[in-house]
Design a protein around this motif. Structure first.
Motif, short mmCIF file in Angstrom:
data_model
loop_
_atom_site.label_atom_id
_atom_site.label_comp_id
_atom_site.label_asym_id
_atom_site.label_seq_id
_atom_site.Cartn_x
_atom_site.Cartn_y
_atom_site.Cartn_z
N THR A 90 0.86 -1.17 0.00
CA THR A 90 0.00 0.00 0.00
C THR A 90 0.90 1.22 0.00
OG1 THR A 90 -1.69 -1.17 1.25
CG2 THR A 90 -1.84 1.22 1.22
N ARG A 99 2.68 0.12 3.97
CA ARG A 99 2.28 -1.18 4.53
C ARG A 99 2.50 -2.24 3.47
NH1 ARG A 99 -2.16 0.92 6.14
NH2 ARG A 99 -3.42 0.80 4.28
N TRP A 100 2.85 -3.45 3.93
CA TRP A 100 2.95 -4.59 3.02
C TRP A 100 2.48 -5.83 3.75
CZ3 TRP A 100 5.93 -8.61 4.64
CH2 TRP A 100 6.96 -8.35 5.54
N GLU A 101 1.97 -6.78 2.95
CA GLU A 101 1.57 -8.07 3.50
C GLU A 101 1.73 -9.13 2.43
OE1 GLU A 101 -2.60 -8.61 4.41
OE2 GLU A 101 -3.17 -7.19 2.85
#
Length: 127
Positions: A90, A99-101
């Motif tokens: 994101t 943000r990362w996932e």
């Protein structure tokens, strides 16, 4: 009377411009952001430089959005990520990656899948 009306209109116009600017700035700092997808390539891992928020690792990876547009994105992490993993990033215009996932291949939109390497059979990422 006319001069006063012009002054009032100018004041309202300035207030409107300030409100639009504040709304834009707020959305760039705290909004929902844009979604991008990457595949981890640890050959592109480096030691993070200054201003890294105390994260020791830095990635610069080719990214694809949901429509298939491409660009390179950089982000810092606290650890080395799993080679070949797919990430949902994101981003915000003023802050970059916020943000990362890790996501499964099936969660990536089809136009983005066309630009990323598909999972290798038997790797655990395939359906």
């Amino acid at each position: 009377m006319m001069k006063r009306a012009v002054k009032v209109l100018v004041v309202f116009a300035l207030i409107g411009v300030a409100a639009v600017g504040a709304w834009w700035g707020y959305n760039q700092m705290f909004g929902a952001g844009e979604a991008w997808y990457v595949q981890v390539d640890n050959t592109r891992l480096t030691q993070a430089g200054e201003n890294n928020n105390d994260f020791p690792y830095h990635y610069d990876l080719p990214a694809v959005d949901a429509a298939g547009a491409e660009r390179e994105l950089g982000f810092d992490t606290s650890r080395e990520l799993r080679e070949g993993a797919y990430l949902h990033l994101t981003t915000l215009a003023l802050r970059g990656v916020v943000r990362w996932e890790e996501v499964a291949w099936e969660e990536i939109p089809a136009p983005a899948q066309e630009k990323l390497a598909p999972p290798v059979e038997g790797s655990g990422d395939a359906a």
